[in-house]
Design an enzyme around this catalytic site. Structure first.
Site, PDB file in Angstrom:
ATOM      1  N   ASN A   1       0.868  -1.173   0.000  1.00  0.00           N
ATOM      2  CA  ASN A   1       0.000   0.000   0.000  1.00  0.00           C
ATOM      3  C   ASN A   1       0.906   1.225   0.000  1.00  0.00           C
ATOM      4  OD1 ASN A   1      -1.707   2.111   0.472  1.00  0.00           O
ATOM      5  ND2 ASN A   1      -2.567   1.317   2.376  1.00  0.00           N
ATOM      6  N   VAL A   2       0.953   1.947  -1.120  1.00  0.00           N
ATOM      7  CA  VAL A   2       1.907   3.062  -1.229  1.00  0.00           C
ATOM      8  C   VAL A   2       1.598   4.206  -0.266  1.00  0.00           C
ATOM      9  CG1 VAL A   2       2.488   2.545  -3.650  1.00  0.00           C
ATOM     10  CG2 VAL A   2       0.664   4.220  -3.141  1.00  0.00           C
TER      11      VAL A   2
ATOM     12  N   TYR B   1      -8.603  15.411  -7.260  1.00  0.00           N
ATOM     13  CA  TYR B   1      -7.671  14.710  -8.160  1.00  0.00           C
ATOM     14  C   TYR B   1      -6.692  15.695  -8.800  1.00  0.00           C
ATOM     15  CZ  TYR B   1      -6.103  11.751 -12.057  1.00  0.00           C
ATOM     16  OH  TYR B   1      -5.349  11.045 -12.959  1.00  0.00           O
ATOM     17  N   ALA B   2      -7.215  16.782  -9.378  1.00  0.00           N
ATOM     18  CA  ALA B   2      -6.359  17.734 -10.093  1.00  0.00           C
ATOM     19  C   ALA B   2      -5.368  18.392  -9.141  1.00  0.00           C
ATOM     20  CB  ALA B   2      -7.206  18.785 -10.797  1.00  0.00           C
TER      21      ALA B   2
END
Ligand code: NAI
Length: 261
Positions: free
Chosen positions: A65-66, A157-158
């Site tokens: 899990n990063v 997200y952006a």
């Protein structure tokens, strides 16, 4: 020009499916020793992730899990111990969170940043330690066209992908003295499970395709082709940059005109 990646030790995060799975296969086909990190892997015979026929090397799989510092540390150290170092890190893992600023729950916002920015931060921090010892390496981070021009409903997200671009530039300068390059890339529209572009009604697909100078969906190979170059010795003088691999998305205000639309 030969892009020789034979026996390079490569980690690709988020590589159980989508763009990441194809990046992993393409680096393996170049003869690199690739380890795919992901939260979980489907059966190997469903994805081909354990080794595509004809590929130069098979792809190893490590559950990671990063967004979890302990998981990242254990997984990175495992790869470094097995292969004696790490040459290339592709920070591909990412999630999409959709919703207007008015509607996105705080927990979703935080998860988006934990994975998209925190994941790049933690993975880069852990891998850079090993690269510094070797005084060479390549870190390549998935941003998005959303980091260049965001769309309505993509605030979390952006913003997270714009943060990846800034992180890339800072880390590039910090690692410059060690001969390690750090770059980001901005795909445009690759149909995957993340976005469902290919399953949209044709009218909606046309509206999106009309934003592209090349007017076709991007393939994971279009992305992998850039990354193979950036990972090679030939890209040694490129660092701290964001590479637009979006097919000329909004290169002009109405690119569809050139396609007679
Ligand atoms: P996808 O959703 O198909 O695949 C993402 C992979 O990342 C999945 O296998 C998922 O399990 C893994 N993942 C998610 N969270 C994780 C975590 N915490 N730890 C480890 N693995 C995790 O996504 P897709 O479309 O292949 O996108 C890959 C990357 O490219 C993402 O960073 C995305 O933001 C970026 N991108 C994609 C575009 C597209 O059009 N598909 C456009 C621009 C950027």
């Amino acid at each position: 020009m030969e892009l020789d990646l034979r026996d390079k030790v490569v980690i690709v995060t988020g590589a159980a499916r989508g763009i990441g799975a194809q990046i992993a296969q393409r680096f393996a086909a170049e003869g690199a020793k690739v380890t795919a990190f992901d939260l979980a892997f489907p059966e190997a015979d469903e994805t081909g992730a354990a080794g595509a026929p004809g590929a130069g090397q098979s792809v190893e799989q490590v559950t990671c899990n990063v967004a979890d510092p302990e998981s990242v540390r254990a997984a990175v150290d495992q790869v470094a111990a097995r292969h004696g170092g790490i040459d290339v890190l592709i920070n591909n893992a990412g999630i999409n969170v959709v919703g207007d600023v008015a509607d996105v729950p705080w927990e979703r916002w935080k998860t988006c940043f934990d994975v998209n920015v925190g994941g790049v931060f933690l993975m880069s921090q852990a891998v850079a330690e090993h690269m510094k010892q070797a005084r060479s390496g390549r870190i390549i981070n998935a941003a998005s066209f959303a980091a260049i021009i965001p769309s309505v409903g993509s605030a979390a997200y952006a913003a997270s992908k714009a943060a990846v671009v800034s992180l890339t530039r800072v880390h590039a300068s910090e690692l410059g003295p060690y001969g390690i390059t750090v770059n980001a890339y901005a795909p445009g529209m690759v149909p995957t499970a993340m976005n469902g572009f290919a399953e949209m009604p044709q009218e909606q697909q046309d509206r999106l395709l009309d934003t592209l100078s090349l007017r076709r969906w991007e393939s994971a190979d279009d992305v992998a082709n850039l990354l193979i170059f950036l990972a090679s010795d030939q890209a040694a003088y490129i660092t701290g940059t964001l590479h637009d691999v979006s097919g000329g998305k909004l290169a002009t205000q109405i690119p569809a005109v050139a396609h007679g639309r």
